[in-house]
Write an enzyme that holds these catalytic residues in place. Structure first.
Site, PDB file in Angstrom:
ATOM      1  N   ASN A   1     -11.239  54.674  42.470  1.00 26.05           N
ATOM      2  CA  ASN A   1     -11.236  53.218  42.616  1.00 26.05           C
ATOM      3  C   ASN A   1      -9.786  52.762  42.646  1.00 26.05           C
ATOM      4  O   ASN A   1      -9.135  52.700  41.601  1.00 26.05           O
ATOM      5  CB  ASN A   1     -11.993  52.593  41.431  1.00 26.05           C
ATOM      6  CG  ASN A   1     -11.940  51.082  41.448  1.00 26.05           C
ATOM      7  OD1 ASN A   1     -11.525  50.479  42.435  1.00 26.05           O
ATOM      8  ND2 ASN A   1     -12.370  50.471  40.362  1.00 26.05           N
TER       9      ASN A   1
ATOM     10  N   LYS B   1      -8.660  49.927  43.284  1.00 24.06           N
ATOM     11  CA  LYS B   1      -8.538  48.528  42.844  1.00 24.06           C
ATOM     12  C   LYS B   1      -7.602  47.754  43.773  1.00 24.06           C
ATOM     13  O   LYS B   1      -7.545  48.039  44.963  1.00 24.06           O
ATOM     14  CB  LYS B   1      -8.075  48.450  41.384  1.00 24.06           C
ATOM     15  CG  LYS B   1      -8.901  49.327  40.452  1.00 24.06           C
ATOM     16  CD  LYS B   1      -8.687  48.959  39.019  1.00 24.06           C
ATOM     17  CE  LYS B   1      -9.351  49.982  38.122  1.00 24.06           C
ATOM     18  NZ  LYS B   1      -9.408  49.569  36.742  1.00 24.06           N
TER      19      LYS B   1
ATOM     20  N   HIS C   1     -18.715  46.509  38.832  1.00 29.77           N
ATOM     21  CA  HIS C   1     -17.566  46.959  38.031  1.00 29.77           C
ATOM     22  C   HIS C   1     -17.266  45.883  36.981  1.00 29.77           C
ATOM     23  O   HIS C   1     -17.411  44.693  37.244  1.00 29.77           O
ATOM     24  CB  HIS C   1     -16.352  47.184  38.935  1.00 29.77           C
ATOM     25  CG  HIS C   1     -15.226  47.874  38.221  1.00 29.77           C
ATOM     26  ND1 HIS C   1     -14.400  47.212  37.330  1.00 29.77           N
ATOM     27  CD2 HIS C   1     -14.817  49.160  38.230  1.00 29.77           C
ATOM     28  CE1 HIS C   1     -13.525  48.076  36.842  1.00 29.77           C
ATOM     29  NE2 HIS C   1     -13.753  49.265  37.359  1.00 29.77           N
TER      30      HIS C   1
ATOM     31  N   GLU D   1     -14.652  44.648  35.963  1.00 34.28           N
ATOM     32  CA  GLU D   1     -13.660  43.644  36.377  1.00 34.28           C
ATOM     33  C   GLU D   1     -14.309  42.585  37.260  1.00 34.28           C
ATOM     34  O   GLU D   1     -13.920  41.424  37.237  1.00 34.28           O
ATOM     35  CB  GLU D   1     -12.483  44.347  37.074  1.00 34.28           C
ATOM     36  CG  GLU D   1     -11.639  45.105  36.048  1.00 34.28           C
ATOM     37  CD  GLU D   1     -10.885  46.302  36.586  1.00 34.28           C
ATOM     38  OE1 GLU D   1     -10.757  46.444  37.819  1.00 34.28           O
ATOM     39  OE2 GLU D   1     -10.421  47.116  35.757  1.00 34.28           O
TER      40      GLU D   1
ATOM     41  N   GLU E   1     -18.876  53.051  32.277  1.00 32.05           N
ATOM     42  CA  GLU E   1     -17.467  52.743  32.056  1.00 32.05           C
ATOM     43  C   GLU E   1     -17.336  51.784  30.867  1.00 32.05           C
ATOM     44  O   GLU E   1     -17.501  50.572  31.035  1.00 32.05           O
ATOM     45  CB  GLU E   1     -16.862  52.081  33.303  1.00 32.05           C
ATOM     46  CG  GLU E   1     -16.888  52.945  34.544  1.00 32.05           C
ATOM     47  CD  GLU E   1     -15.777  52.561  35.504  1.00 32.05           C
ATOM     48  OE1 GLU E   1     -15.038  53.464  35.914  1.00 32.05           O
ATOM     49  OE2 GLU E   1     -15.637  51.374  35.813  1.00 32.05           O
TER      50      GLU E   1
ATOM     51  N   GLY F   1      -8.344  51.649  31.794  1.00 33.30           N
ATOM     52  CA  GLY F   1      -6.914  51.376  31.900  1.00 33.30           C
ATOM     53  C   GLY F   1      -6.187  51.320  30.570  1.00 33.30           C
ATOM     54  O   GLY F   1      -5.046  50.865  30.497  1.00 33.30           O
TER      55      GLY F   1
ATOM     56  N   SER G   1     -10.121  55.719  31.795  1.00 40.00           N
ATOM     57  CA  SER G   1      -8.962  56.515  31.375  1.00 40.00           C
ATOM     58  C   SER G   1      -9.156  58.017  31.565  1.00 40.00           C
ATOM     59  O   SER G   1      -8.652  58.818  30.764  1.00 40.00           O
ATOM     60  CB  SER G   1      -8.576  56.196  29.923  1.00 40.00           C
ATOM     61  OG  SER G   1      -8.156  54.842  29.816  1.00 40.00           O
TER      62      SER G   1
END
Ligand code: PEP
Length: 247
Positions: A10, A12, A96, A98, A166, A172, A210
């Site tokens: 991904n 992003k 996702h 985000e 996730e 991250g 991560s």
């Protein structure tokens, strides 16, 4: 037999056009025949065509990072599943964290996106995961189960659905759950998926959050982990390939 692992990158909102093409070329040059795993990359929408051009005919497929739930119309800035399919994408990430946070996407919206993906022969990678507060409250299995029940279409198969676990707090941050925690959540996801499909055993369950070369071997060895959804480490060809080879 466990399904063939999928390693999904991904990217992003990173890279530029030249960097996207260079990364795709680097992956292509180094991946080899790689029958052991399947690989896909999800570049930013403006670079999809260029990356598809580089990877055409190779074993590395391409996916979108999101799609709109509607087929077409007045949705400024959005991309439809049909557009991604038209370009030659194979996958699309939906739900996702985000997107769920930045765009207030509910489970119902994620479900509609996954259905739009299937209507266009794309394989949705449906993301689920708990926040840190939910985890601290001991609600991880509850939250993830609710997301699966609300976001995954009925009747898909190992060929037409991928799910990614996730944990939001692991994305991250450099932090990861213990392998025991990953095993417990993935087992739970698989059992809840059985309410949706008779083929739950063959649906690939990716771990994301991560993942890097240093922790990939132990994470990929966990029961019911069938690959990884990789953010930051997918921007470096060497790291992404090392993760793929650890499956
Ligand atoms: C992601 O956002 O899908 C992700 C897993 O990110 P990272 O690998 O950077 O934690």
């Amino acid at each position: 037999m466990a399904p063939r692992p999928l390693i999904a990158g991904n990217w992003k909102m990173n890279m530029d056009l030249a960097g996207s093409e260079a990364l795709a070329k680097d992956l292509l040059g180094a991946v080899g025949a790689a029958a052991k795993f399947e690989m896909t990359v999800c570049p930013p929408a403006p670079y999809l065509a260029a990356v598809l051009g580089v990877l055409e005919g190779s074993m590395i497929s391409v996916g979108g990072q999101d799609c709109h739930q509607n087929a077409s119309g007045a949705h400024t800035g959005d991309v439809s599943a049909a557009m991604l399919a038209d370009l030659g994408c194979a996958y699309v990430i939906v739900g996702h964290s985000e997107r769920r946070a930045d765009h207030a996407e509910s489970d119902a919206v994620v479900l509609a996106k996954a259905e739009a993906a299937r209507a266009n022969d794309l394989i949705p990678i449906v993301c689920v995961g708990e926040t840190e507060a939910e985890r601290d409250a001991g609600r991880t299995l509850d939250v993830v189960g609710t997301q699966i029940r609300g976001s995954v279409p009925e009747g898909l198969t190992g060929e037409t659905l991928v799910v990614a676990y996730e944990p939001v707090w692991a994305i991250g941050t450099g932090r990861t759950p213990t392998t025991d925690d990953v095993a417990a959540v993935h087992a739970h996801i698989r059992s809840v998926l059985a309410e949706k499909t008779g083929d739950a055993a063959n649906v690939r369950l990716l771990y994301g959050g991560s993942v890097k070369p240093a922790n990939a071997t132990e994470l990929m060895a966990v029961n019911n982990v069938n690959g990884a959804l990789v953010g930051g480490a997918s921007l470096k060809a060497g790291d992404f390939l090392a993760i793929a080879r650890s499956t």
